[in-house]
Write a protein that holds these residues in place. Structure first.
Motif, mmCIF file in Angstrom:
data_model
loop_
_atom_site.group_PDB
_atom_site.id
_atom_site.type_symbol
_atom_site.label_atom_id
_atom_site.label_comp_id
_atom_site.label_asym_id
_atom_site.label_seq_id
_atom_site.Cartn_x
_atom_site.Cartn_y
_atom_site.Cartn_z
ATOM 1 N N ASP A 141 0.808 -1.212 0.000
ATOM 2 C CA ASP A 141 0.000 0.000 0.000
ATOM 3 C C ASP A 141 0.845 1.269 0.000
ATOM 4 O OD1 ASP A 141 -2.522 -1.395 0.268
ATOM 5 O OD2 ASP A 141 -1.966 -1.781 2.357
ATOM 6 N N ARG A 264 -3.545 4.944 -3.618
ATOM 7 C CA ARG A 264 -3.652 4.326 -4.950
ATOM 8 C C ARG A 264 -4.716 3.229 -4.942
ATOM 9 N NH1 ARG A 264 0.387 4.172 -8.896
ATOM 10 N NH2 ARG A 264 1.104 6.071 -7.881
ATOM 11 N N ASN A 265 -4.750 2.477 -3.838
ATOM 12 C CA ASN A 265 -5.805 1.480 -3.650
ATOM 13 C C ASN A 265 -6.481 1.762 -2.307
ATOM 14 O OD1 ASN A 265 -7.527 -0.690 -3.523
ATOM 15 N ND2 ASN A 265 -5.916 -2.175 -3.008
ATOM 16 N N ARG A 267 -8.935 0.468 -0.948
ATOM 17 C CA ARG A 267 -9.559 -0.689 -0.317
ATOM 18 C C ARG A 267 -8.607 -1.280 0.718
ATOM 19 N NH1 ARG A 267 -12.359 -4.793 -4.299
ATOM 20 N NH2 ARG A 267 -13.806 -3.048 -4.429
#
Length: 384
Positions: A141, A264-265, A267
């Protein structure tokens, strides 16, 4: 049942510490014991005794908190403890009632505490006002989000930078409930053994900071405080630079901090925790001070219920001229002290609290409560 409460003299500090060690299940090493006992000199420790031995106690700290740009005197409740053989006898109830009277006499119009049980303290008028989010990340991450032209400088508490205090104060003044920190508080409680990283823009103006530790291939960020988007990007990119050193990271964030959205993600795992509670100690005194710093050009009648502080029970008229107790009126807005505190500190809007059944009254009158709120959000990063 009433209990005899007395303020502990210095010769009884060791007995107070022993109760804390038993109740909170820790042990202060002998080499740190004197220093811990010395800290009690700047606190008021109240105790209840049974057959000459300390049965229960409570610490009262004299502090200040920000509500927007203004600071208010606050009584911090800490170290509430009872030996198990004396529990469920009303000792803590007596100590809390005594503490409210002491705070009222001192002019501390706000009180805060960290609850062991939220429902327990709600019964005494304290309400949850501060939450925090905990963001859990792994190595994958840690991807930078935007390059900045500024720089990062690291500090320890031995090289305490004046910029740190300035950054925190600017951040705190945009919130309700954040603690006014002294330099001593910074070094002893807010930094401790943590690293401090300050982000400076290209003109070398400090714009944000984070406090953190890196241990056992894990990075824990205790405070993430950007004053603008550039600082947010710069601080995050600094965290990402640790990707070769760590496998995991945890960030403690203001619930209104948008960092997770920018990942960027996005989730990723994130949890929300209720944290600190507070209450208004004296409605009339607090609102009279508070009204000096807001524009309130209306007339509002409030009926407050407070089972623990009888001086708050009753009806108050609120206007541009101030606050005073009055006779009950037909158009009064009714709530308990917990709810009034939630309104003032911006935990929920008056309309939302009315929809929850926490406020009674005609909608036009309830709507006037909006004028009593500031455009700041509640938050608290400290502990006592």
């Amino acid at each position: 049942m009433t209990h005899s409460i007395k303020k502990l003299e210095q010769k009884l500090y060791e007995e107070s510490l022993q109760l804390s060690e038993y109740a909170f299940q820790y042990k202060v090493p002998s080499e740190k014991r004197d220093k811990r006992l010395q800290k009690l000199k700047v606190q008021d420790v109240y105790g209840i005794f049974s057959e000459g031995s300390l049965a229960a106690k409570l610490h009262l700290l004299s502090l200040e908190v920000w509500i927007g740009n203004e600071k208010y005197s606050m009584g911090g409740i800490a170290g509430v403890a009872t030996y198990p053989e004396y529990r469920r006898k009303g000792l803590v109830r007596s100590l809390l009632s005594h503490a409210l009277e002491e705070m009222n006499n001192k002019g501390q119009t706000i009180s805060m505490l960290h609850p062991f049980d939220i429902d327990f303290y709600r019964k005494f008028g304290w309400e949850v006002f501060a939450y925090f989010n905990k963001l859990y990340l792994t190595k994958k991450d840690l991807i930078p989000i935007k390059k900045t032209n500024g720089s990062i400088k690291r500090f320890t508490k031995e090289t305490y930078p004046v910029e740190l205090h300035q950054l925190y104060d600017r951040y705190a003044s945009n919130h309700s409930g954040m603690l006014e920190r002294t330099k001593e508080w910074w070094k002893e409680r807010s930094i401790g053994d943590l690293w401090i990283a300050i982000y400076y823009d290209e003109n070398h103006v400090p714009q944000g900071y984070l406090s953190y530790e890196v241990k056992n291939e894990k990075m824990k960020v205790e405070e993430f405080v950007p004053l603008n988007a550039e600082a947010r990007h710069g601080l995050w990119n600094f965290i990402c630079q640790h990707d070769s050193m760590i496998n995991d990271s945890e960030l403690v964030l203001n619930p209104n901090e948008p960092l997770s959205f920018l990942l960027r993600n996005p989730r990723v795992k994130m949890e929300r925790f209720p944290y600190f509670m507070n209450r208004i100690v004296n409605v009339e005194s607090f609102l009279n001070a508070y009204l000096k710093h807001i524009e309130f050009d209306d007339h509002l009648t409030l009926t407050i219920k407070d089972d623990q502080a009888e001086w708050n029970n009753g009806t108050f008229t609120v206007s541009a001229h101030g606050v005073k107790k009055s006779e009950p009126a037909d158009n009064t807005v009714v709530m308990d002290i917990n709810t009034l505190t939630a309104v003032i500190f911006g935990v929920y809007s008056p309309k939302a609290l009315m929809d929850m059944g926490q406020i009674e009254g005609d909608l036009p009158e309830v709507a006037k409560l909006e004028k009593l709120t500031k455009d700041v959000s509640p938050f608290f990063y400290d502990f006592f």
